[in-house]
Design a protein around this motif. Structure first.
Motif, mmCIF file in Angstrom:
data_model
loop_
_atom_site.group_PDB
_atom_site.id
_atom_site.type_symbol
_atom_site.label_atom_id
_atom_site.label_comp_id
_atom_site.label_asym_id
_atom_site.label_seq_id
_atom_site.Cartn_x
_atom_site.Cartn_y
_atom_site.Cartn_z
ATOM 1 N N LEU A 174 22.213 10.095 16.610
ATOM 2 C CA LEU A 174 21.367 8.952 16.309
ATOM 3 C C LEU A 174 20.271 9.332 15.326
ATOM 4 C CD1 LEU A 174 20.955 7.568 19.937
ATOM 5 C CD2 LEU A 174 22.582 6.838 18.192
ATOM 6 N N ALA A 175 20.028 8.454 14.375
ATOM 7 C CA ALA A 175 18.937 8.632 13.415
ATOM 8 C C ALA A 175 17.870 7.607 13.745
ATOM 9 C CB ALA A 175 19.448 8.448 11.988
ATOM 10 N N VAL A 176 16.699 8.105 14.149
ATOM 11 C CA VAL A 176 15.579 7.244 14.516
ATOM 12 C C VAL A 176 14.391 7.625 13.642
ATOM 13 C CG1 VAL A 176 14.052 6.504 16.390
ATOM 14 C CG2 VAL A 176 16.412 7.167 16.905
ATOM 15 N N LEU A 177 13.882 6.670 12.882
ATOM 16 C CA LEU A 177 12.740 6.941 12.011
ATOM 17 C C LEU A 177 11.470 7.144 12.831
ATOM 18 C CD1 LEU A 177 13.226 4.402 9.093
ATOM 19 C CD2 LEU A 177 13.268 6.893 8.942
ATOM 20 N N ARG A 178 10.802 8.246 12.583
ATOM 21 C CA ARG A 178 9.568 8.576 13.288
ATOM 22 C C ARG A 178 8.489 7.495 13.064
ATOM 23 N NH1 ARG A 178 8.304 13.136 15.414
ATOM 24 N NH2 ARG A 178 9.963 14.226 14.319
ATOM 25 N N ARG A 179 8.345 7.043 11.819
ATOM 26 C CA ARG A 179 7.322 6.030 11.507
ATOM 27 C C ARG A 179 7.566 4.733 12.255
ATOM 28 N NH1 ARG A 179 3.939 6.905 6.635
ATOM 29 N NH2 ARG A 179 3.394 4.742 6.939
ATOM 30 N N HIS A 180 8.838 4.365 12.425
ATOM 31 C CA HIS A 180 9.155 3.133 13.159
ATOM 32 C C HIS A 180 8.723 3.258 14.618
ATOM 33 C CE1 HIS A 180 11.131 -0.457 14.545
ATOM 34 N NE2 HIS A 180 11.859 0.258 15.389
ATOM 35 N N VAL A 181 9.028 4.409 15.215
ATOM 36 C CA VAL A 181 8.634 4.630 16.615
ATOM 37 C C VAL A 181 7.119 4.594 16.738
ATOM 38 C CG1 VAL A 181 8.650 6.292 18.521
ATOM 39 C CG2 VAL A 181 10.726 5.922 17.158
ATOM 40 N N GLU A 182 6.417 5.234 15.805
ATOM 41 C CA GLU A 182 4.951 5.221 15.837
ATOM 42 C C GLU A 182 4.416 3.800 15.691
ATOM 43 O OE1 GLU A 182 4.042 7.954 12.707
ATOM 44 O OE2 GLU A 182 4.327 9.709 13.980
ATOM 45 N N LYS A 183 5.044 3.014 14.841
ATOM 46 C CA LYS A 183 4.609 1.632 14.649
ATOM 47 C C LYS A 183 4.832 0.808 15.921
ATOM 48 C CE LYS A 183 5.421 -2.427 11.783
ATOM 49 N NZ LYS A 183 6.240 -2.997 10.705
ATOM 50 N N VAL A 184 6.004 0.956 16.530
ATOM 51 C CA VAL A 184 6.319 0.196 17.744
ATOM 52 C C VAL A 184 5.361 0.560 18.878
ATOM 53 C CG1 VAL A 184 8.065 -0.117 19.551
ATOM 54 C CG2 VAL A 184 8.734 -0.208 17.151
ATOM 55 N N PHE A 185 5.006 1.832 18.971
ATOM 56 C CA PHE A 185 4.131 2.274 20.052
ATOM 57 C C PHE A 185 2.651 2.165 19.705
ATOM 58 C CE2 PHE A 185 8.095 4.084 21.541
ATOM 59 C CZ PHE A 185 8.028 3.800 22.893
ATOM 60 N N GLY A 186 2.336 1.641 18.520
ATOM 61 C CA GLY A 186 0.952 1.345 18.178
ATOM 62 C C GLY A 186 0.158 2.473 17.573
ATOM 63 N N ALA A 187 0.795 3.519 17.091
ATOM 64 C CA ALA A 187 0.060 4.612 16.449
ATOM 65 C C ALA A 187 -0.433 4.140 15.077
ATOM 66 C CB ALA A 187 0.953 5.834 16.285
ATOM 67 N N PRO A 188 -1.649 4.495 14.710
ATOM 68 C CA PRO A 188 -2.138 4.089 13.385
ATOM 69 C C PRO A 188 -1.348 4.794 12.291
ATOM 70 C CG PRO A 188 -3.685 5.592 14.426
ATOM 71 C CD PRO A 188 -2.611 5.291 15.441
ATOM 72 N N LEU A 189 -0.941 4.025 11.291
ATOM 73 C CA LEU A 189 -0.199 4.593 10.170
ATOM 74 C C LEU A 189 -1.168 5.147 9.145
ATOM 75 C CD1 LEU A 189 2.492 1.817 9.705
ATOM 76 C CD2 LEU A 189 2.714 3.986 10.890
ATOM 77 N N GLU A 190 -0.724 6.155 8.398
ATOM 78 C CA GLU A 190 -1.577 6.761 7.380
ATOM 79 C C GLU A 190 -2.011 5.742 6.341
ATOM 80 O OE1 GLU A 190 0.028 10.250 5.621
ATOM 81 O OE2 GLU A 190 0.596 11.096 7.540
ATOM 82 N N SER A 191 -1.119 4.825 5.987
ATOM 83 C CA SER A 191 -1.448 3.824 4.970
ATOM 84 C C SER A 191 -2.499 2.837 5.474
ATOM 85 C CB SER A 191 -0.194 3.075 4.533
ATOM 86 O OG SER A 191 0.366 2.391 5.638
ATOM 87 N N ALA A 192 -2.686 2.769 6.799
ATOM 88 C CA ALA A 192 -3.664 1.852 7.358
ATOM 89 C C ALA A 192 -5.080 2.428 7.319
ATOM 90 C CB ALA A 192 -3.297 1.511 8.799
ATOM 91 N N LYS A 193 -5.192 3.702 6.962
ATOM 92 C CA LYS A 193 -6.519 4.306 6.872
ATOM 93 C C LYS A 193 -7.302 3.644 5.751
ATOM 94 C CE LYS A 193 -5.193 8.836 8.582
ATOM 95 N NZ LYS A 193 -5.067 10.256 8.244
ATOM 96 N N LYS A 194 -8.606 3.552 5.941
ATOM 97 C CA LYS A 194 -9.449 2.927 4.933
ATOM 98 C C LYS A 194 -9.466 3.777 3.671
ATOM 99 C CE LYS A 194 -13.997 0.951 4.224
ATOM 100 N NZ LYS A 194 -13.528 0.014 3.264
ATOM 101 N N THR A 195 -9.224 3.119 2.578
ATOM 102 C CA THR A 195 -9.275 3.802 1.293
ATOM 103 C C THR A 195 -10.612 3.525 0.634
ATOM 104 O OG1 THR A 195 -8.262 1.927 0.166
ATOM 105 C CG2 THR A 195 -6.777 3.649 0.952
ATOM 106 N N LYS A 196 -10.984 4.374 -0.263
ATOM 107 C CA LYS A 196 -12.249 4.218 -0.959
ATOM 108 C C LYS A 196 -12.184 3.004 -1.876
ATOM 109 C CE LYS A 196 -15.471 6.599 -3.971
ATOM 110 N NZ LYS A 196 -15.783 7.807 -4.719
ATOM 111 N N ASP A 197 -13.237 2.186 -1.842
ATOM 112 C CA ASP A 197 -13.309 1.031 -2.727
ATOM 113 C C ASP A 197 -13.791 1.491 -4.093
ATOM 114 O OD1 ASP A 197 -12.534 -0.753 -0.738
ATOM 115 O OD2 ASP A 197 -14.595 -1.065 -0.059
#
Length: 75
Positions: A42-65
């Motif tokens: 089975l191939a399971v994407l780590r990012r998908h599992v993190e998203k389903v379980f509510g882990a904050p994604l790196e892209s969701a981090k605040k970027t500098k304005d």
């Protein structure tokens, strides 16, 4: 394998199932998307599992304005 996908051990720990068919059933019940490889694993994407379980994604981090350099326009 790669950090992109969960390892067989990680899938086993997450589903608490040993048999692939039982793992598939558990993944479906948890809403985890996966693909079956040609070898049956089975191939399971780590990012998908993190998203389903509510882990904050790196892209969701605040970027500098960024602001334009208005002083450069008056030069």
């Amino acid at each position: 394998m790669s950090d992109m996908f969960l390892s067989a051990d990680e899938i086993h720990n997450m589903t608490e199932r040993v048999q692939r068919r039982a793992q598939v059933k558990m993944l479906r019940s948890m809403g985890i998307e996966f693909r079956e490889r040609a070898d049956g694993s089975l191939a399971v994407l780590r990012r998908h599992v993190e998203k389903v379980f509510g882990a904050p994604l790196e892209s969701a981090k605040k970027t500098k304005d960024y602001q334009p350099n208005w002083d450069g326009l008056n030069a």
